[in-house]
Every structure is written in structure tokens, then in C-alpha cells.
Design a protein around this motif. Sequence first.
Motif, PDB file in Angstrom:
ATOM      1  N   TYR A 218      51.983 -35.435 -29.397  1.00 29.98           N
ATOM      2  CA  TYR A 218      51.088 -34.998 -28.328  1.00 29.98           C
ATOM      3  C   TYR A 218      50.526 -36.223 -27.614  1.00 29.98           C
ATOM      4  O   TYR A 218      50.099 -37.185 -28.272  1.00 29.98           O
TER       5      TYR A 218
ATOM      6  N   SER B 200      49.540 -33.818 -34.381  1.00 32.68           N
ATOM      7  CA  SER B 200      50.380 -34.915 -33.907  1.00 32.68           C
ATOM      8  C   SER B 200      50.198 -36.170 -34.778  1.00 32.68           C
ATOM      9  O   SER B 200      51.155 -36.887 -35.058  1.00 32.68           O
TER      10      SER B 200
ATOM     11  N   SER C  30      57.717 -34.800 -22.146  1.00 30.42           N
ATOM     12  CA  SER C  30      58.458 -33.651 -22.697  1.00 30.42           C
ATOM     13  C   SER C  30      59.322 -34.092 -23.870  1.00 30.42           C
ATOM     14  O   SER C  30      59.441 -33.389 -24.873  1.00 30.42           O
TER      15      SER C  30
ATOM     16  N   GLU D  21      57.079 -34.459 -26.767  1.00 24.33           N
ATOM     17  CA  GLU D  21      56.648 -33.135 -27.245  1.00 24.33           C
ATOM     18  C   GLU D  21      57.694 -32.525 -28.160  1.00 24.33           C
ATOM     19  O   GLU D  21      57.368 -31.928 -29.182  1.00 24.33           O
TER      20      GLU D  21
END
Length: 446
Positions: free
Chosen positions: A161, A98, A153, A156
Motif C-alpha cells: 500500500y 502492508s 497498481s 498493489e
Amino acid sequence: MSSSHMDNIPSTPGKFKMEKSSYIQRCRHFSSVAKLTFFVFLGLILVLFFKSPSTSSLSSSSSSPYSSSSSIASDLSRRSLKTSSWGGLAWEKRVRSSARIRSRNGFSVLVTGAAGFVGTHVSVALKRRGDGVLGLDNFNDYYDPALKRARQSLLERSGIYIVEGDINDAALLKKLFELIPFTHVMHLAAQAGVRYAMENPGSYVHSNIAGFVNLLEVCKSANPQPAIVWASSSSVYGLNTKVPFSEKDRTDQPASLYAATKKAGEEIAHTYNHIYGLSLTGLRFFTVYGPWGRPDMAYFFFTRNILKGKSIPIFEAANHGTVARDFTYIDDIVKGCLGALDTAEKSTGSGGKKRAPAQLRVFNLGNTSPVPVSDLVSILERLLKVKAKRLVMKLPRNGDVQFTHANISSARREFGYKPTTDLQTGLKKFVRWYVSYYGSVKKSDQ
Ligand SMILES: O=C(O)[C@H]1O[C@H](OP(=O)(O)OP(=O)(O)OC[C@H]2O[C@@H](n3ccc(=O)[nH]c3=O)[C@H](O)[C@@H]2O)[C@H](O)[C@@H](O)[C@@H]1O
């Protein structure tokens, strides 16, 4: 009492031995055991009483009116430092991936409060331009955590992250800095909301003061030290009457504990800049609104209540005085945040020691055109095609100020900050998002 609360109590080696000793031994040493037990018990009570500032505040507080839960137990757990499990190779891999920088001269940024309103938008914008972004959020239930999960979400899907944890968790923060040499921290985690400060003062101390200090402690010891940009608030102007508000105006008359904790943050920033050479930039946000916004804010719950046919309380000052806000659209705020990050100089310290003077800044990020709250309602009525049930009432004495108005010349000079979205345009985008997110008018009972 919730088990998470019990988890916070450190067990003492003495107590552990005691439980393991045999019955005979226990009888022989009964008096010393009794004494020890008494002191352990006393210790536990003291630990419970003093350990968390938020804990003590809970005796008189209720859970947030904006959250789905109303139990004190849930309030305790959301404030606890207990984080969902972190660590392990798979977890480290996610963290590294990430935070990986994907553009030349890109930054690696730790975004605290990444599942929050501003945090989500800023994270996406940073990622989009190739910076490495790692989120951190405790997902507390001050307002509907489902909205935070939905934002998660969203992130993501952009490859971001969010580590689940609290900014007060020093071990977790240290671990993150061990794994990633963050160039910047975008610190947006906070207990927000002006009026809720009277209900749960401890949560403001916990996040906005203790949490901020904890983060700065870790940053000052990190090698390299990151540059930090963080969210202050227009509320620091408090009872200031000189308009528009300039960064040079007085900010020593906060009208709410929320404002006082943000002002405290500005003073704390000064200290860490002075002692450790941390580069620190505070951004005074002016009533930020937009898609994926905060349900505790007026424009958001006005929309919900208008659609549901419920009345909305509209505050007015003494003698029918107008209450107004310099409402600022999220995209403009994001540009301001990125501008502040891009112009932030490096911190100068290393090994926890200052090597040279470092940058210390504070900027207003507003829209420069205050709008009366009653006009905000009129715009919503037009957009929603529903007449609001207006309940005009006196501005309660719970921390609200009568108006805000930003002078933004400083941010314009330093990084070309120039808001371009008026309230009508911004609310149109918000309403479009609101209706699509909550599905339909009928379902909008979040
Ligand atoms: O600018 C800021 O620094 C602050 O902006 C907002 O605080 P506020 O401006 O009070 O935003 P809202 O709670 O959405 O209120 C907006 C306006 O609506 C008014 N209002 C609020 C609630 C209500 O029931 N009726 C009502 O008329 C308030 O007096 C205020 O003038 C945020 O909630 C804070 O977290 C942030 O720090």
C-alpha cells in the motif's frame, strides 16, 4: 490561485470571531476591526510569502517540462502539503497489513518515494523476501503521474500500500510511526533531475532539504528509532576530476543545485547521526536506468524521440570532448539498496536522545564502466532499429558534469555489491518494457 493554496493558510481565532459578530458590534468596533483586519491581511500575505520555499520560487518558474501539465496552479498544488485523506480504521488496517512482516527476522520498512522508479523496484524486492513494506509518495507531476499510478497498481498487486502524502507532512509521518514500529526507512522520495533545478529551485529545497529534515525529526523521536538508508547522488562529485570517484574524494564543488541539495543531505545526515544516534547510510546512485524508469532521463526520452522520428540533443564537451556516464542498471541498484539495509546497524538513540555512537555511512552504487552518451544512442538505434536524428550540441551550463565513474570497492567490501548488467543488456530490457508499456511505437507519445 488554487484552492489548495488557500487551504494552507491557517485561520486565526480572531478572524473567526470577527465574522460571527453582528453588524452593530462591528460598527462600534470599526476602528479596532479595521486594524485587526489589516493585520490579519498582512499576516496572510506574510504566511503566503514565507510558508513554502517552493511557493516563492514559482514566481519565476514554469512547471516541469516532463509533466503533462504546464500551469503554475498545478505546480503549487503538487507541492502543497495537502494530502489525500488519511486516517480512519480502514486506512489503518491497510497500513498495518502492508507493513506486516512475513518472514523470520524480516524488517518493516517505510519506503518513501515508493511510486518512483527506484522506490517501486526496491519495494517489490523487499516484499518478495518477506519484509513488511509501506510506501509513501506525494505523486507529484514532475513527470507523468500516470506512470506513477501504474507503478502503484504494480505494488498493489504485491500487497504493498502506498500512503499518499508528502514527507513534509509531520503529522502524517508521526501517525505512521505510531501505527508501525518501522525497523528501517528506505528514503527515496526526492526532487530528482539535474537540469530542472534551474527552473524550479524551490522544489529541490522543499523535498531534498526540508522534507529530509522533517523525516529525520520524526525518526529521531520514534521509539524504536529506525535505521535509515537514503538516496544521495553521484552528482555530489561535481567538478571532481579524479577518477574513478571514491567516497574519499572531495564533494564540495557541486555543479547544480540538485547536487548541492544532495550534498546538504549528507551533511544533515551527519548531524542527526551525531546528535541523536540515528543510523544513516547514504547511497550515491550513478545514473540509474531500466524498466519503469524516469521519463525525464536521457535514455528514456531519447527512446521516445527516436521512435517518433524527432531529433535528440547529444551533449559534447569543449573541443569535441566526450560526455559519459556510469549508467547503472536498476536490478544492480536494488541489490545495493538491500545490501545497505541488511548491513545497517540499529540506531542507538531513544526518546529523542542519543545513547551511543551510531553508524554513519556513504557508498557509491555505480557500474564502474562509463559509456559515452553517443554510444548509448548507438545501442538504442540498434535495439529500436531506427536511426536517430542526432543533434550534437555543446554541453549547456545548466548543472551537467562531463563524466561520472564510480569506484565501488567500499560497497563491495561492506555488502558484496557487484553490478552484473552492462548497458547493452540493460537497455534491451528497458526497450522491451517501453514497447510493451506504451503499446506501440505510434502510441508512444507520452
Ligand atoms: O547519477 C546521478 O546521481 C543522477 O543521474 C541522473 O542524472 P544524469 O546523469 O544527468 O542523467 P540524464 O539526465 O539521463 O543524462 C544522461 C547523460 O545524457 C546527457 N544528455 C542529457 C540530456 C540531453 O538532452 N542530452 C544529453 O546528451 C547528459 O549530459 C548526461 O551525460 C539523474 O537524472 C539524477 O536524478 C541522478 O541523481
